[in-house]
Structures are given as structure tokens and as C-alpha cells.
Design an enzyme around this catalytic site. Structure first.
Site, PDB file in Angstrom:
ATOM      1  N   ASP A 142       0.827  -1.203   0.000  1.00 24.78           N
ATOM      2  CA  ASP A 142       0.000   0.000   0.000  1.00 24.78           C
ATOM      3  C   ASP A 142       0.861   1.252   0.000  1.00 24.78           C
ATOM      4  O   ASP A 142       0.497   2.276  -0.568  1.00 24.78           O
ATOM      5  CB  ASP A 142      -0.907   0.035   1.240  1.00 24.78           C
ATOM      6  CG  ASP A 142      -2.031  -0.988   1.161  1.00 24.78           C
ATOM      7  OD1 ASP A 142      -2.463  -1.294   0.032  1.00 24.78           O
ATOM      8  OD2 ASP A 142      -2.457  -1.473   2.214  1.00 24.78           O
ATOM      9  N   LYS A 143       2.031   1.172   0.667  1.00 23.02           N
ATOM     10  CA  LYS A 143       2.908   2.326   0.796  1.00 23.02           C
ATOM     11  C   LYS A 143       4.300   1.858   1.171  1.00 23.02           C
ATOM     12  O   LYS A 143       4.467   0.874   1.892  1.00 23.02           O
ATOM     13  CB  LYS A 143       2.385   3.285   1.886  1.00 23.02           C
ATOM     14  CG  LYS A 143       3.306   4.450   2.185  1.00 23.02           C
ATOM     15  CD  LYS A 143       2.787   5.326   3.317  1.00 23.02           C
ATOM     16  CE  LYS A 143       3.796   6.412   3.642  1.00 23.02           C
ATOM     17  NZ  LYS A 143       3.325   7.320   4.707  1.00 23.02           N
ATOM     18  N   GLU A 196       7.537  15.417  14.335  1.00 21.75           N
ATOM     19  CA  GLU A 196       6.569  14.320  14.534  1.00 21.75           C
ATOM     20  C   GLU A 196       6.702  13.600  15.868  1.00 21.75           C
ATOM     21  O   GLU A 196       7.736  12.990  16.174  1.00 21.75           O
ATOM     22  CB  GLU A 196       6.699  13.305  13.397  1.00 21.75           C
ATOM     23  CG  GLU A 196       5.616  12.249  13.408  1.00 21.75           C
ATOM     24  CD  GLU A 196       5.474  11.536  12.077  1.00 21.75           C
ATOM     25  OE1 GLU A 196       4.568  10.681  11.972  1.00 21.75           O
ATOM     26  OE2 GLU A 196       6.245  11.820  11.151  1.00 21.75           O
ATOM     27  N   GLY A 361      13.298  11.511   3.544  1.00 26.39           N
ATOM     28  CA  GLY A 361      12.538  10.462   2.861  1.00 26.39           C
ATOM     29  C   GLY A 361      11.195  10.961   2.403  1.00 26.39           C
ATOM     30  O   GLY A 361      10.751  12.057   2.765  1.00 26.39           O
TER      31      GLY A 361
END
Length: 396
Positions: A142-143, A196, A361
Site C-alpha cells: 500500500d505504501k 513528529e 525520505g
């Protein structure tokens, strides 16, 4: 809290920042508090899994209490690959203060002449993104998150305390950190300005703030706002964000009696980037559950690895030409009550002497465009490049 006391805490926080030296086990600042660890009391024993590491942390805290430490706390960094050695220790003391002032005395970083080498070269990275997209279109994934590195070599040793101060000036709403990774007199420092939060635990309350889906900011206010609004409407980025939020919620749910997961993300910005952000909060079933136990249940999230995890790791190993080390790992602390805070180690660099390795990234999904993902990593590099005065260092 009255204004006078709040001001005193901010003054103390600035004192901790100005007092940082590279032999400190950790400097850690957030929008909530600032801490500076001093001295080395003991190290956490090596472990070959995050579960074993959590047991080693509990054992180290118990041993420190038994030998007379008044308030043991584990601080440090954990790598992307939980089977690799972490760098965790119990300092002799930890100085604490409120958040840093939003208006620190500004430094104008002077340009540092450096040679720069890309790992991989930009076109090779774009080719890797194209390869990943093919995997995604074939429904294998999916990722996946693919990273780049920049190796910089300066003519003289990098002034790490000055760099930390500059990063703190530019990161008032995020997490600024420096961790000493070396036991030798020659420091190897992991330094960064991450936006984050992976996990914060305070008593029975738990918080996480996954970010996924990004866009570079613009110096033009109108264009900048348009980019943010476009990100909020981007089907590609909303899908990428949803994958991450669902994985974080699934990781926390077994530990929580209640869990609040907003239906849609909001915008969060740093100096160089817009991000899609979701603030997840909950209440623990068992207050004794430690912050590291919770963080380990989430690490690595799809925001820095991909989904499904195993398939994403395999593709990362095939495409990325370097070991991530502590990049996309976590930095933070856990005290004797199990309270603590762990952030995702992004917008960061490892520094030793006159050499510095930067990392950045991008999350790749089936709709990703190689040129766009390359541009996103370049924008993310600018957080650290700007801090070093390398704004005009050329294309990266």
C-alpha cells in the site's frame, strides 16, 4: 500558571539550550518542555528486539534505584531496525524547564564550505521511486517510504552547539534534539528538528501525532497557502495519511480503554514543509504500561517505513544504498513511572568531527510521481542545510 512564572520557565529553558555541550547524553526540547541530561550513571544493556529492549530499560531503572539514584530516567535513541543496538542510558541528573521562547536571539549562520555527495544520486533515487510504484501497482504494497542521504565534509569541525541553537530558532513548534551516540571522547551526535511525535504517555493519558502527506512551502504567502489547501484536498496524500493513522490507531487500541481518532487531518507546518497531521489521544487500561512499550507497538509506523511492514522493509533493503541507522528510529525518554515521550527521528543528521550525514525520505504510494518525491526530499533537506548556512549550496 501566572505570566511571571511562565516567563521564568522560558528563561530557564533558554539557559539549558545555551548550556548544551556535546558530552550531554541528550538535549530535548518540545512545545511543552525542555530537558538537558548531564553525566552518565549507567547504560541500558544491548537487546536484539524492542520487546527485549523494554525489559532491559525496566531492569536498568530498577538497578539504578537499588544503587541509590534518586530519580532514574532512561534517555537516548533507538534505531530504525529494532534488532540493531540502541543508544540508551541513565544520566546522573536531568535539568528540566518549560518550553523554549518562540523568539530566541537570532544567529545568522555563516556559510560552511562543504563538499556534498548524494546517496544515491538524485536520478537513481527517482528510478527507485519508479520501481516502488510498480510494486504498489501490482498490489504488493500500500505504501513504502524511500530515503536519501547527503554526506557533507567540511574543512573544519562542525560547531554542534551552534547548529543546535539555530535549529531551535527555526523549530518553535516541533522537537529539537541532540543525542550523544558515542562513549568515546570524540562525540558522534544525532541532531535534528523533528516535527513528529510518535508517542507521549502521561499517567493514564496517551497521545500520538502521525504526519504523512507533505508539500514544500513557498516564500510567496498566497502561493504558500494554496499549496497547503491543495495538500488538504490531495487524494494521493489523504490516502497516504489514512494508511498511517489507521496503523497507529490499531497499535494503540489494545492498550486503551478509549481512543479518539479524528476523521480528517489538519494542516501542520514547519519552516520548509506543509504536513497532514492527525492528533490521536486515548486513555490507558493499565497506567503501568510504559511509554516505551507503547512506542515499540507503533515503531516503525507506515509514515517512515510503509505498509504492510515486512514487505516495505524488504523493498527498502533492495532500493536504499545505505543503512538508516538511527534515522526514522526514535529519540526520547522514559522515567521510573513509565511516563515519557518518543519522537520520530526525521529532519536529522549524524555528525562526527567535520563530517555530517543528512537524511530525508518520502512516502511512496501508487499515485506517486518520481520527480515530485525527489523534490519533496530536497525540500526536507533544507531544514538542516539552512541551519548550517548552506542555503545556496546548489541542487540536492
Amino acid at each position: 500558571m501566572n505570566d511571571i512564572f511562565r516567563g521564568e520557565l522560558r528563561t530557564q529553558a533558554q539557559y539549558l539550550l545555551s548550556g548544551y555541550q556535546t558530552d550531554a547524553p541528550i538535549f530535548f526540547a518540545s512545545a511543552r518542555h525542555t530537558m538537558l541530561a548531564q553525566g552518565h550513571y549507567s547504560s541500558v544493556a544491548p537487546a536484539q528486539s524492542l520487546e527485549a529492549l523494554n525489559h532491559a530499560v525496566l531492569a536498568a531503572i530498577k538497578q539504578a534505584k537499588a544503587t541509590g539514584h534518586p530519580d532514574p530516567m532512561v534517555v537516548g535513541a533507538i534505531p530504525f531496525d529494532g534488532q540493531n543496538p540502541a543508544c540508551l542510558s541513565i544520566p546522573r541528573s536531568v535539568l528540566r524547564a518549560g518550553p523554549l521562547p518562540k523568539s530566541l536571539a537570532q544567529l545568522n549562520p555563516q556559510a560552511v564550505p562543504c563538499t556534498i555527495k548524494s546517496l544515491p544520486e538524485p536520478q537513481t533515487y527517482a528510478d527507485g521511486v519508479a520501481k516502488a510504484v510498480e510494486h504498489l501497482k501490482n498490489k504488493d504494497l500500500d505504501k513504502v517510504v524511500l530515503a536519501r542521504a547527503l554526506d557533507l565534509t567540511a574543512a573544519q569541525a562542525i560547531d554542534i552547539p551552534k547548529l543546535l541553537l539555530t535549529l531551535a530558532q527555526r523549530n518553535a513548534h516541533g522537537y529539537t534534539f541532540a543525542v550523544n551516540l558515542s562513549a568515546s571522547p570524540e562525540p558522534r551526535i544525532l541532531i535534528g528538528a523533528s516535527p513528529e511525535l510518535l508517542l507521549r504517555k502521561q499517567g493514564k493519558l496517551v497521545f500520538s501525532n502521525p504526519l504523512a502527506g507533505s508539500a514544500a512551502r513557498s516564500s510567496d504567502p498566497v502561493e504558500d497557502r494554496q499549496r497547503g489547501e491543495a495538500l488538504l484536498q490531495s487524494a494521493k496524500d489523504l490516502h497516504e495519511h489514512k494508511v498511517v493513522v489507521e496503523a497507529v490507531a490499531a497499535g494503540l487500541r489494545p492498550f486503551c480503554s478509549t481512543l479518539n481518532v479524528p476523521a480528517r487531518p489538519v494542516l501542520l507546518h514547519t519552516e520548509t514543509m506543509w504536513h497532514l497531521s492527525t492528533e490521536i489521544s486515548g486513555e490507558l487500561i493499565d497506567e503501568a504500561t510504559t511509554s516505551l512499550t507503547l512506542a515499540a507497538a507503533l515503531h516503525p509506523t507506515p509514515a517512515v517505513c510503509g505498509y504492510p511492514n515486512v514487505a516495505a522493509r524488504e523493498l527498502i533493503a533492495q532500493i536504499e544504498p545505505f543503512d538508516r541507522g538511527f534515522y526514522t528510529g526514535m529519540v526520547g525518554w522514559c522515567d521510573a513511572k513509565g511516563d515519557g515521550e518518543w519522537i520520530i527521528t526525521i529532519r536529522c543528521a549524524e555528525i562526527a568531527g567535520n563530517t555530517l550525514r543528512l537524511f530525508a525520505g518520502a512516502g511512496i504510494v501508487a499515485a506517486s510521481l518520481p520527480a515530485s518525491e525527489l523534490a519533496e526530499t530536497s525540500a526536507k533537506f533544507r531544514t538542516m542545510l539552512n541551519g548550517m548556512g548552506l542555503v545556496h549550496a546548489g541542487e540536492v
